[in-house]
Scaffold this active site. Structure first.
Site, PDB file in Angstrom:
ATOM      1  N   LEU A  95       0.844  -1.202   0.000  1.00  0.00           N
ATOM      2  CA  LEU A  95       0.000   0.000   0.000  1.00  0.00           C
ATOM      3  C   LEU A  95       0.876   1.248   0.000  1.00  0.00           C
ATOM      4  CD1 LEU A  95      -2.560  -1.292   2.661  1.00  0.00           C
ATOM      5  CD2 LEU A  95      -2.713  -1.455   0.178  1.00  0.00           C
ATOM      6  N   PRO A  96       0.281   2.422  -0.287  1.00  0.00           N
ATOM      7  CA  PRO A  96       1.121   3.624  -0.417  1.00  0.00           C
ATOM      8  C   PRO A  96       1.900   4.028   0.840  1.00  0.00           C
ATOM      9  CG  PRO A  96      -1.046   3.979  -1.419  1.00  0.00           C
ATOM     10  CD  PRO A  96      -1.114   2.668  -0.695  1.00  0.00           C
ATOM     11  N   THR A 150       6.405   0.854   1.928  1.00  0.00           N
ATOM     12  CA  THR A 150       7.407   1.637   2.668  1.00  0.00           C
ATOM     13  C   THR A 150       6.648   2.534   3.642  1.00  0.00           C
ATOM     14  OG1 THR A 150       8.819   1.651   0.716  1.00  0.00           O
ATOM     15  CG2 THR A 150       9.353   3.217   2.462  1.00  0.00           C
ATOM     16  N   LYS A 197      15.266   0.631   4.438  1.00  0.00           N
ATOM     17  CA  LYS A 197      14.631   1.116   3.200  1.00  0.00           C
ATOM     18  C   LYS A 197      14.689   2.647   3.097  1.00  0.00           C
ATOM     19  CE  LYS A 197      11.946   1.506  -0.393  1.00  0.00           C
ATOM     20  NZ  LYS A 197      12.504   1.299  -1.733  1.00  0.00           N
ATOM     21  N   LYS A 224       7.184  11.189   0.422  1.00  0.00           N
ATOM     22  CA  LYS A 224       6.813  10.492   1.669  1.00  0.00           C
ATOM     23  C   LYS A 224       8.045   9.828   2.299  1.00  0.00           C
ATOM     24  CE  LYS A 224       5.832   6.431   0.991  1.00  0.00           C
ATOM     25  NZ  LYS A 224       5.782   4.992   0.881  1.00  0.00           N
TER      26      LYS A 224
HETATM   27  P1  NAD Z   1       0.591   2.592  -6.075  1.00  0.00           P
HETATM   28  O1  NAD Z   1      -0.041   3.857  -5.620  1.00  0.00           O
HETATM   29  O2  NAD Z   1       0.801   2.340  -7.527  1.00  0.00           O
HETATM   30  O3  NAD Z   1      -0.239   1.323  -5.504  1.00  0.00           O
HETATM   31  C1  NAD Z   1      -0.833   1.267  -4.242  1.00  0.00           C
HETATM   32  C2  NAD Z   1      -2.188   0.599  -4.396  1.00  0.00           C
HETATM   33  O4  NAD Z   1      -2.770   0.418  -3.103  1.00  0.00           O
HETATM   34  C3  NAD Z   1      -3.196   1.412  -5.221  1.00  0.00           C
HETATM   35  O5  NAD Z   1      -3.646   0.626  -6.326  1.00  0.00           O
HETATM   36  C4  NAD Z   1      -4.320   1.735  -4.232  1.00  0.00           C
HETATM   37  O6  NAD Z   1      -5.607   1.743  -4.841  1.00  0.00           O
HETATM   38  C5  NAD Z   1      -4.184   0.579  -3.249  1.00  0.00           C
HETATM   39  N1  NAD Z   1      -4.749   0.822  -1.930  1.00  0.00           N
HETATM   40  C6  NAD Z   1      -4.601   1.895  -1.106  1.00  0.00           C
HETATM   41  N2  NAD Z   1      -5.230   1.695   0.064  1.00  0.00           N
HETATM   42  C7  NAD Z   1      -5.794   0.457  -0.008  1.00  0.00           C
HETATM   43  C8  NAD Z   1      -6.566  -0.330   0.894  1.00  0.00           C
HETATM   44  N3  NAD Z   1      -6.901   0.109   2.106  1.00  0.00           N
HETATM   45  N4  NAD Z   1      -6.978  -1.549   0.479  1.00  0.00           N
HETATM   46  C9  NAD Z   1      -6.646  -2.009  -0.759  1.00  0.00           C
HETATM   47  N5  NAD Z   1      -5.919  -1.306  -1.658  1.00  0.00           N
HETATM   48  C10 NAD Z   1      -5.499  -0.089  -1.287  1.00  0.00           C
HETATM   49  O7  NAD Z   1       1.973   2.492  -5.281  1.00  0.00           O
HETATM   50  P2  NAD Z   1       3.239   1.595  -5.653  1.00  0.00           P
HETATM   51  O8  NAD Z   1       4.140   2.354  -6.554  1.00  0.00           O
HETATM   52  O9  NAD Z   1       2.781   0.217  -5.999  1.00  0.00           O
HETATM   53  O10 NAD Z   1       3.959   1.558  -4.204  1.00  0.00           O
HETATM   54  C11 NAD Z   1       3.468   0.772  -3.128  1.00  0.00           C
HETATM   55  C12 NAD Z   1       4.471   0.866  -1.976  1.00  0.00           C
HETATM   56  O11 NAD Z   1       5.742   0.390  -2.421  1.00  0.00           O
HETATM   57  C13 NAD Z   1       4.700   2.311  -1.473  1.00  0.00           C
HETATM   58  O12 NAD Z   1       4.858   2.304  -0.089  1.00  0.00           O
HETATM   59  C14 NAD Z   1       5.996   2.711  -2.194  1.00  0.00           C
HETATM   60  O13 NAD Z   1       6.706   3.695  -1.447  1.00  0.00           O
HETATM   61  C15 NAD Z   1       6.733   1.386  -2.236  1.00  0.00           C
HETATM   62  N6  NAD Z   1       7.707   1.235  -3.338  1.00  0.00           N
HETATM   63  C16 NAD Z   1       7.398   1.644  -4.610  1.00  0.00           C
HETATM   64  C17 NAD Z   1       8.330   1.468  -5.621  1.00  0.00           C
HETATM   65  C18 NAD Z   1       8.054   1.905  -7.065  1.00  0.00           C
HETATM   66  O14 NAD Z   1       9.001   1.917  -7.867  1.00  0.00           O
HETATM   67  N7  NAD Z   1       6.812   2.217  -7.431  1.00  0.00           N
HETATM   68  C19 NAD Z   1       9.567   0.864  -5.345  1.00  0.00           C
HETATM   69  C20 NAD Z   1       9.836   0.437  -4.051  1.00  0.00           C
HETATM   70  C21 NAD Z   1       8.884   0.623  -3.050  1.00  0.00           C
END
Ligand code: NAD
Length: 301
Positions: A64-65, A98, A173, A248
């Site tokens: 999740l975000p 994260t 991280k 964030k």
């Molecule tokens: P994203 O916003 O693409 O995906 C998050 C998903 O979670 C969304 O589809 C949203 O609808 C869903 N969501 C939110 N609250 C929810 C809930 N209560 N129940 C169900 N679904 C819910 O984000 P992302 O890029 O996939 O990143 C996710 C995590 O991974 C973050 O913490 C980010 O910091 C970390 N991260 C991202 C990357 C990257 O390159 N994108 C790399 C490493 C770590």
């Protein structure tokens, strides 16, 4: 093994698909209707709530975000019970988002009170790493729980590190992402300087990649559109790691620095620059679009 996967966004998508490819029974859920539909089309069984996805699952993975989403889902909000209330004792709960180390520790304590085994297991490697199953996992929790989770983590990643107790994965991280955030600004600054002086960004990128300035951004995440075929920059800064997510993470780094009385001057400056970029309307674009801030500023001087 039946696995509930909650959060099918940019990262969760590839991770859930890789678990399914490894032979696990994956049931997914996302709040976004579009994400649910896309993954149903991709062959993932979709539940109509997180609770239904987790029903009878031996492992639950959340991607999740931010802290508030993880806390809200697992511990509950607005007097609604959290998902933890509905999980069976003995279940394995892995959070790969994260988030703040303190939040991970709070969730772990609530999980332990219900006999649920928790790991914080944030990742590095970007959406390409998530799709290819080559992520790096930074794990906090007990060795016994990590051993149980290994087959799942190995289906999604290549390098799995045990950073320490619960919360240690999150601390590792944010140290890494503070470095990445500053590295992307430094790389963008150097490229913008070369471009402003008439250099071809492809040629300059290759020179620096093979020189002492070589780094991960130049290897696989070039911020200039068209330099690399598969970069977020070339996809108009979509489908990668959002500016607001980097903002964030730098906020989490700053909070940790304040709590530990650590000096992180470049991390603090990087956070301010991503904040300005987000305020200018680029929050949902990939974080490598920060190069536009430097180029816009250069044009105004
Ligand atoms: P994203 O916003 O693409 O995906 C998050 C998903 O979670 C969304 O589809 C949203 O609808 C869903 N969501 C939110 N609250 C929810 C809930 N209560 N129940 C169900 N679904 C819910 O984000 P992302 O890029 O996939 O990143 C996710 C995590 O991974 C973050 O913490 C980010 O910091 C970390 N991260 C991202 C990357 C990257 O390159 N994108 C790399 C490493 C770590």
């Amino acid at each position: 093994m039946k696995i509930a996967f909650i959060g099918l966004g940019n990262m969760g998508s590839g991770m859930a698909l890789n678990l399914q490819r490894a032979g696990h029974e994956v049931v997914g859920f996302d709040l976004s209707e579009a994400a649910r539909q896309l993954h149903a089309e991709r062959g993932i069984r979709i539940a109509d709530s997180a609770q239904n996805a987790a029903q009878g699952a031996a492992a639950i993975i959340t991607m999740l975000p931010a802290s508030q989403h993880v806390e809200g889902l697992l511990l509950g909000h607005d007097r609604q019970a959290g998902l933890l209330e509905h999980l069976n004792a003995g279940a394995l709960l892995i959070d790969s988002s994260t988030i703040a180390a303190a939040t991970a520790r709070r969730v772990a304590a609530a999980a332990a009170a219900k006999g649920i085994h928790f790991l914080d297991a944030p990742v590095s490697g970007g959406t390409a790493g998530a799709a290819a199953g080559t992520l790096t996992f930074m794990v906090g929790g007990s060795s016994a729980t990590l051993e149980r989770a290994l087959p799942l983590l190995e289906a999604m990643g290549k390098n799995i590190f045990h950073a320490g107790d619960v919360g240690a994965g999150q601390t590792a991280k944010i140290c890494n992402n503070m470095l990445l955030g500053t590295l992307m600004i430094g790389t963008s600054e150097a490229l913008a300087l070369g471009i402003a002086n008439g250099l071809d960004p492809k040629v300059l990128s290759e020179i620096m990649r093979r020189s002492s300035g070589g780094n991960w951004a130049l290897e696989v995440y070039n911020p200039v559109p068209g330099v690399q075929e598969n970069s977020a920059a070339t996809r108009d800064y979509t489908g990668g790691f959002g500016t607001d997510l980097m903002l964030k993470d730098l906020g989490l780094a700053l909070e940790s620095a304040i709590a530990a009385r650590a000096s992180t001057p470049l991390g603090a400056l990087a956070r301010s620059l991503y904040a300005a970029h987000s305020l200018a309307g680029h929050g949902t674009q990939d974080f490598s679009s920060i190069i536009q801030l430097l180029q816009e500023n250069a044009g105004q001087v």
